[in-house]
Design a protein around this motif. Structure first.
Motif, PDB file in Angstrom:
ATOM      1  N   CYS A 188      25.936  -6.864  27.715  1.00 29.32           N
ATOM      2  CA  CYS A 188      25.707  -6.644  26.312  1.00 29.32           C
ATOM      3  C   CYS A 188      27.034  -6.015  25.698  1.00 29.32           C
ATOM      4  CB  CYS A 188      24.631  -5.795  26.102  1.00 29.32           C
ATOM      5  SG  CYS A 188      24.773  -4.158  26.860  1.00 29.32           S
ATOM      6  N   CYS A 195      27.567  -2.798  25.193  1.00 31.24           N
ATOM      7  CA  CYS A 195      28.120  -1.567  25.364  1.00 31.24           C
ATOM      8  C   CYS A 195      29.131  -1.396  26.705  1.00 31.24           C
ATOM      9  CB  CYS A 195      26.712  -0.982  26.241  1.00 31.24           C
ATOM     10  SG  CYS A 195      25.405  -0.718  24.960  1.00 31.24           S
ATOM     11  N   CYS A 198      18.961  -3.498  28.356  1.00 32.04           N
ATOM     12  CA  CYS A 198      19.882  -2.597  28.345  1.00 32.04           C
ATOM     13  C   CYS A 198      19.145  -1.423  27.522  1.00 32.04           C
ATOM     14  CB  CYS A 198      21.126  -2.521  27.575  1.00 32.04           C
ATOM     15  SG  CYS A 198      22.252  -1.241  27.205  1.00 32.04           S
ATOM     16  N   SER A 228      20.346   1.334  26.286  1.00 36.84           N
ATOM     17  CA  SER A 228      21.063   1.871  25.325  1.00 36.84           C
ATOM     18  C   SER A 228      20.958   1.028  23.888  1.00 36.84           C
ATOM     19  CB  SER A 228      22.639   2.007  25.469  1.00 36.84           C
ATOM     20  OG  SER A 228      22.791   2.743  26.714  1.00 36.84           O
ATOM     21  N   CYS A 229      21.175  -0.225  23.995  1.00 36.78           N
ATOM     22  CA  CYS A 229      21.095  -1.062  22.904  1.00 36.78           C
ATOM     23  C   CYS A 229      20.170  -2.156  22.660  1.00 36.78           C
ATOM     24  CB  CYS A 229      22.556  -1.906  22.571  1.00 36.78           C
ATOM     25  SG  CYS A 229      22.632  -3.291  23.850  1.00 36.78           S
TER      26      CYS A 229
HETATM   27 ZN    ZN Z   1      23.834  -2.332  25.876  1.00 40.62          ZN
END
Ligand code: ZN
Length: 109
Positions: A35, A37, A65, A67-68
């Motif tokens: 991704c 990140c 992911c 995080s995102c």
């Molecule tokens: Zn990510």
């Protein structure tokens, strides 16, 4: 020495030589290209393919992911290595392999 690989429970587990080596719901740090990140924290949902190249065991997994939120299927990532004592799971950041394992296998019905 042949490494026996199987996917269990609807591809939620990777079995190496009849021991569960990795499973869904693990979170793997993945360094490249999953991704946007710089370091993806990949929540593993299922294993698509697993393969061995000598003692090295790799897998392609689906996940997202943390995080995102980006979701998808990864390229080949290291799972671990078969050792004389069993299996050593990869720890730390995982980087995708440029090559496919010589003996990939899909889940058995
Ligand atoms: Zn990510």
């Amino acid at each position: 020495m042949a490494t026996r690989l199987r996917l269990l429970d609807d591809a939620a587990w990777v079995s190496v030589n009849d021991h569960r080596a990795a499973g869904a719901s693990e979170v793997w740090p993945v360094a490249d290209s999953f991704c946007a990140c710089p370091l993806a924290w990949l929540a593993v949902e299922a294993f698509v393919d697993v393969g061995a190249d000598g003692r090295r065991v790799d897998a392609r997994v689906t996940g997202h992911c943390v995080s995102c939120g980006e979701a998808g299927t990864t390229p080949w990532l290291p799972v671990g290595r078969v050792t004389d004592d069993g299996f050593a799971v990869t720890t730390g950041v995982r980087r995708s392999r440029r090559t496919s394992p010589r003996s990939p296998c899909r889940g058995e019905p």
